[in-house]
Design a protein around this motif. Sequence first.
Motif, PDB file in Angstrom:
ATOM      1  N   TYR A   1       3.872  -7.576 -11.042  1.00 18.98           N
ATOM      2  CA  TYR A   1       5.181  -8.212 -11.198  1.00 18.98           C
ATOM      3  C   TYR A   1       5.824  -8.533  -9.858  1.00 18.98           C
ATOM      4  O   TYR A   1       6.446  -9.565  -9.683  1.00 18.98           O
ATOM      5  CB  TYR A   1       6.153  -7.315 -11.980  1.00 18.98           C
ATOM      6  CG  TYR A   1       5.838  -7.118 -13.429  1.00 18.98           C
ATOM      7  CD1 TYR A   1       5.174  -8.082 -14.185  1.00 18.98           C
ATOM      8  CD2 TYR A   1       6.217  -5.952 -14.075  1.00 18.98           C
ATOM      9  CE1 TYR A   1       4.889  -7.880 -15.514  1.00 18.98           C
ATOM     10  CE2 TYR A   1       5.945  -5.741 -15.412  1.00 18.98           C
ATOM     11  CZ  TYR A   1       5.283  -6.711 -16.129  1.00 18.98           C
ATOM     12  OH  TYR A   1       5.008  -6.513 -17.451  1.00 18.98           O
ATOM     13  N   PHE A   2       5.690  -7.612  -8.906  1.00 23.12           N
ATOM     14  CA  PHE A   2       6.346  -7.766  -7.614  1.00 23.12           C
ATOM     15  C   PHE A   2       5.422  -8.370  -6.557  1.00 23.12           C
ATOM     16  O   PHE A   2       5.677  -8.233  -5.361  1.00 23.12           O
ATOM     17  CB  PHE A   2       6.909  -6.418  -7.141  1.00 23.12           C
ATOM     18  CG  PHE A   2       8.005  -5.879  -8.025  1.00 23.12           C
ATOM     19  CD1 PHE A   2       9.165  -6.605  -8.234  1.00 23.12           C
ATOM     20  CD2 PHE A   2       7.875  -4.646  -8.642  1.00 23.12           C
ATOM     21  CE1 PHE A   2      10.177  -6.114  -9.044  1.00 23.12           C
ATOM     22  CE2 PHE A   2       8.886  -4.141  -9.447  1.00 23.12           C
ATOM     23  CZ  PHE A   2      10.041  -4.891  -9.649  1.00 23.12           C
ATOM     24  N   ASN A   3       4.368  -9.050  -6.984  1.00 25.20           N
ATOM     25  CA  ASN A   3       3.458  -9.722  -6.052  1.00 25.20           C
ATOM     26  C   ASN A   3       4.257 -10.668  -5.155  1.00 25.20           C
ATOM     27  O   ASN A   3       5.106 -11.412  -5.625  1.00 25.20           O
ATOM     28  CB  ASN A   3       2.392 -10.494  -6.841  1.00 25.20           C
ATOM     29  CG  ASN A   3       1.263 -10.974  -5.960  1.00 25.20           C
ATOM     30  OD1 ASN A   3       1.127 -10.564  -4.816  1.00 25.20           O
ATOM     31  ND2 ASN A   3       0.441 -11.861  -6.485  1.00 25.20           N
TER      32      ASN A   3
ATOM     33  N   ASP B   1      -1.944  -8.835  -3.418  1.00 30.58           N
ATOM     34  CA  ASP B   1      -2.693  -8.863  -4.668  1.00 30.58           C
ATOM     35  C   ASP B   1      -2.828  -7.424  -5.184  1.00 30.58           C
ATOM     36  O   ASP B   1      -2.707  -6.473  -4.423  1.00 30.58           O
ATOM     37  CB  ASP B   1      -4.092  -9.460  -4.439  1.00 30.58           C
ATOM     38  CG  ASP B   1      -4.805  -9.813  -5.736  1.00 30.58           C
ATOM     39  OD1 ASP B   1      -4.118 -10.025  -6.765  1.00 30.58           O
ATOM     40  OD2 ASP B   1      -6.044  -9.862  -5.728  1.00 30.58           O
ATOM     41  N   PHE B   2      -3.095  -7.319  -6.473  1.00 30.70           N
ATOM     42  CA  PHE B   2      -3.367  -6.013  -7.068  1.00 30.70           C
ATOM     43  C   PHE B   2      -4.249  -6.198  -8.282  1.00 30.70           C
ATOM     44  O   PHE B   2      -4.050  -7.103  -9.087  1.00 30.70           O
ATOM     45  CB  PHE B   2      -2.072  -5.302  -7.502  1.00 30.70           C
ATOM     46  CG  PHE B   2      -2.333  -3.955  -8.105  1.00 30.70           C
ATOM     47  CD1 PHE B   2      -2.508  -2.850  -7.302  1.00 30.70           C
ATOM     48  CD2 PHE B   2      -2.458  -3.794  -9.476  1.00 30.70           C
ATOM     49  CE1 PHE B   2      -2.787  -1.600  -7.850  1.00 30.70           C
ATOM     50  CE2 PHE B   2      -2.735  -2.555 -10.037  1.00 30.70           C
ATOM     51  CZ  PHE B   2      -2.897  -1.459  -9.210  1.00 30.70           C
TER      52      PHE B   2
ATOM     53  N   ASP C   1      -6.925  -3.480 -11.022  1.00 29.28           N
ATOM     54  CA  ASP C   1      -7.337  -2.105 -11.334  1.00 29.28           C
ATOM     55  C   ASP C   1      -8.579  -1.653 -10.572  1.00 29.28           C
ATOM     56  O   ASP C   1      -8.727  -0.468 -10.280  1.00 29.28           O
ATOM     57  CB  ASP C   1      -7.603  -1.956 -12.832  1.00 29.28           C
ATOM     58  CG  ASP C   1      -6.316  -1.839 -13.628  1.00 29.28           C
ATOM     59  OD1 ASP C   1      -5.296  -1.415 -13.056  1.00 29.28           O
ATOM     60  OD2 ASP C   1      -6.333  -2.158 -14.828  1.00 29.28           O
ATOM     61  N   ILE C   2      -9.464  -2.575 -10.246  1.00 30.96           N
ATOM     62  CA  ILE C   2     -10.730  -2.200  -9.619  1.00 30.96           C
ATOM     63  C   ILE C   2     -10.571  -2.038  -8.106  1.00 30.96           C
ATOM     64  O   ILE C   2     -10.923  -1.010  -7.539  1.00 30.96           O
ATOM     65  CB  ILE C   2     -11.825  -3.235  -9.951  1.00 30.96           C
ATOM     66  CG1 ILE C   2     -12.051  -3.252 -11.468  1.00 30.96           C
ATOM     67  CG2 ILE C   2     -13.118  -2.925  -9.199  1.00 30.96           C
ATOM     68  CD1 ILE C   2     -12.758  -4.467 -11.986  1.00 30.96           C
ATOM     69  N   GLU C   3     -10.022  -3.052  -7.451  1.00 27.93           N
ATOM     70  CA  GLU C   3      -9.931  -3.019  -5.988  1.00 27.93           C
ATOM     71  C   GLU C   3      -8.647  -2.366  -5.482  1.00 27.93           C
ATOM     72  O   GLU C   3      -8.547  -2.011  -4.315  1.00 27.93           O
ATOM     73  CB  GLU C   3     -10.050  -4.435  -5.439  1.00 27.93           C
ATOM     74  CG  GLU C   3     -11.408  -5.053  -5.711  1.00 27.93           C
ATOM     75  CD  GLU C   3     -11.480  -6.508  -5.292  1.00 27.93           C
ATOM     76  OE1 GLU C   3     -10.557  -6.992  -4.615  1.00 27.93           O
ATOM     77  OE2 GLU C   3     -12.469  -7.162  -5.653  1.00 27.93           O
ATOM     78  N   GLY C   4      -7.658  -2.256  -6.320  1.00 30.44           N
ATOM     79  CA  GLY C   4      -6.401  -1.643  -5.907  1.00 30.44           C
ATOM     80  C   GLY C   4      -5.438  -2.648  -5.320  1.00 30.44           C
ATOM     81  O   GLY C   4      -5.373  -3.798  -5.745  1.00 30.44           O
ATOM     82  N   LEU C   5      -4.728  -2.224  -4.292  1.00 32.99           N
ATOM     83  CA  LEU C   5      -3.642  -2.997  -3.704  1.00 32.99           C
ATOM     84  C   LEU C   5      -4.077  -3.655  -2.403  1.00 32.99           C
ATOM     85  O   LEU C   5      -4.616  -2.992  -1.515  1.00 32.99           O
ATOM     86  CB  LEU C   5      -2.441  -2.071  -3.430  1.00 32.99           C
ATOM     87  CG  LEU C   5      -1.230  -2.671  -2.748  1.00 32.99           C
ATOM     88  CD1 LEU C   5      -0.564  -3.707  -3.643  1.00 32.99           C
ATOM     89  CD2 LEU C   5      -0.246  -1.565  -2.374  1.00 32.99           C
ATOM     90  N   LYS C   6      -3.830  -4.951  -2.309  1.00 32.57           N
ATOM     91  CA  LYS C   6      -4.035  -5.666  -1.050  1.00 32.57           C
ATOM     92  C   LYS C   6      -2.643  -5.927  -0.492  1.00 32.57           C
ATOM     93  O   LYS C   6      -1.788  -6.489  -1.185  1.00 32.57           O
ATOM     94  CB  LYS C   6      -4.788  -6.978  -1.289  1.00 32.57           C
ATOM     95  CG  LYS C   6      -5.169  -7.691  -0.019  1.00 32.57           C
ATOM     96  CD  LYS C   6      -6.020  -8.912  -0.345  1.00 32.57           C
ATOM     97  CE  LYS C   6      -6.556  -9.540   0.904  1.00 32.57           C
ATOM     98  NZ  LYS C   6      -7.397 -10.715   0.573  1.00 32.57           N
TER      99      LYS C   6
END
Length: 160
Positions: A99-101, A127-128, A130-135
């Motif tokens: 939501y807060f991207n 970006d976010f 579930d697999i890679e997490g937070l960029k």
Amino acid sequence: MKQEVNRHDILEKITPLIENTAMRFGYIPIEIEFVKENHRWFLRIYLYSKEKDVTLDDCEKVTRSLSDFLDELIPVKYYLEVSSPGLERKFKSDKEFTYFNGRRISLKLKQPLEGETEKIFKGEILDFNDIEGLKIFRFDDGKELQISKDNIQSAKLYID
């Protein structure tokens, strides 16, 4: 006679109604909680929109649109609170990163990233998933970082 209340069942019933009503007004309910505090039930709905601020008038409109329908679905007396999430509120779910991207956040990690000592920093969500997490784009050094969601202790919006 004490009435048993299954809050999870109630949330399951009312969430689609709340989501549809909020969307009619251009908002996303980023959190819906039904909790008992001091022997009283509270239904709290936190609204968000990328396009506009959440105003008191908007909270009131959503409240009026929901209250009669909710009264039919919730079998106990409750207090309805509709508001914005506030600037200092910690993220409570992974979907808030989506939501807060593009927004600035303050982030606290459980463990420092490899080769680093700091666990707290500020940046912009790129970006976010579930697999890679937070960029994230970290402000202090301009680096793009990939952070496992398991390593995130807390996050909240950051306002200059």
